[in-house]
Design a protein around this motif. Sequence first.
Motif, PDB file in Angstrom:
ATOM      1  N   LEU A 189      21.650 -57.337  25.909  1.00  0.00           N
ATOM      2  CA  LEU A 189      21.381 -58.325  26.874  1.00  0.00           C
ATOM      3  C   LEU A 189      21.966 -57.050  28.037  1.00  0.00           C
ATOM      4  N   ALA A 190      21.845 -57.164  29.646  1.00  0.00           N
ATOM      5  CA  ALA A 190      21.623 -56.080  30.324  1.00  0.00           C
ATOM      6  C   ALA A 190      21.219 -57.274  31.904  1.00  0.00           C
ATOM      7  N   LEU A 198      24.160 -62.823  38.279  1.00  0.00           N
ATOM      8  CA  LEU A 198      26.169 -63.990  38.021  1.00  0.00           C
ATOM      9  C   LEU A 198      26.658 -64.749  38.509  1.00  0.00           C
ATOM     10  N   THR A 199      26.883 -65.741  38.474  1.00  0.00           N
ATOM     11  CA  THR A 199      27.202 -66.404  38.302  1.00  0.00           C
ATOM     12  C   THR A 199      28.478 -67.346  39.222  1.00  0.00           C
ATOM     13  N   ASP A 229      23.852 -67.222  30.168  1.00  0.00           N
ATOM     14  CA  ASP A 229      22.649 -67.072  28.868  1.00  0.00           C
ATOM     15  C   ASP A 229      22.249 -66.159  27.696  1.00  0.00           C
ATOM     16  N   VAL A 230      21.176 -66.653  27.317  1.00  0.00           N
ATOM     17  CA  VAL A 230      20.966 -65.750  25.879  1.00  0.00           C
ATOM     18  C   VAL A 230      19.458 -66.310  25.393  1.00  0.00           C
ATOM     19  N   LYS A 266      21.846 -68.305  16.047  1.00  0.00           N
ATOM     20  CA  LYS A 266      21.954 -67.839  17.133  1.00  0.00           C
ATOM     21  C   LYS A 266      23.051 -67.601  18.344  1.00  0.00           C
ATOM     22  N   VAL A 267      22.736 -67.207  19.050  1.00  0.00           N
ATOM     23  CA  VAL A 267      23.392 -67.113  20.506  1.00  0.00           C
ATOM     24  C   VAL A 267      23.238 -67.402  21.517  1.00  0.00           C
TER      25      VAL A 267
END
Length: 247
Positions: free
Chosen positions: A110-111, A117-118, A130-131, A212-213
């Motif tokens: 992830l980047a 960002l919330t 979220d991914v 799964k993530v």
Amino acid sequence: MAPWEVLDLVCHHLDPKSLAVASCVCKSWLISMSSDHLWKPICTSNFPSLSTLKITNPTVPYRRLYVIGCSAAKRRRQTPPKPRLLLDNLIFTINMFRHNNSSSNSFCTLAKPGNELTLDPNGIFKFDIDVDNCDVFEALEDEEAVRVTWNVVLEGWRGVFGMMENCKGKGGMEGWFSEELPSPGCCCGSSAVASSGIVADLKLGFCDGRRKVKEVSVGILSVVNWRYVSVDDALRYLQHFLLPCAV
């Protein structure tokens, strides 16, 4: 009644600020207004812990102890300055991989820019990411085989700070990773790695039968009360490592 006796009686009715002002009148008043028998009850009632320092060093006057106590109390009441670092200046990079004795296979990278960002409504440094690009993998049987690396990158790749490095999950804590962070003093040339009292915290949210993530939650926790620190406090901490020290 002698003049010095009158002065002594008056002194007992003055507050600390008035005593300090009166001591500037002349040398004899300075001696009278600095007497331990005047400042001992003042110091003891306001800073009882400092009064005990007289036991270790009887030569320290109570007036001096009171001044030290007032200075310390003033510093504690001061509102810390706003951080020079902004959340928008940061990018969170997270890499998750399965580790065994022979190899490490990445299954999610992830980047996330800070401006995407919330923010938590309580203003704490905790973010749910979220991914949507995570590979499907075999159901996890040994969570300790999962490793996580989390870096905070300064925009333009002008700096990077490692929040977690090859961190393995905590036994019995499903999808939870944490790593103690160094003291900010360590970025200024200190050779000793001291505890900062805060930890980097990361949790994985699984789906599809833990194959799964779907979400990653990251934050900074205080070990004093096990609560997430505020966004401003976290940014003040991170700026020690990502921005040049202010002169």
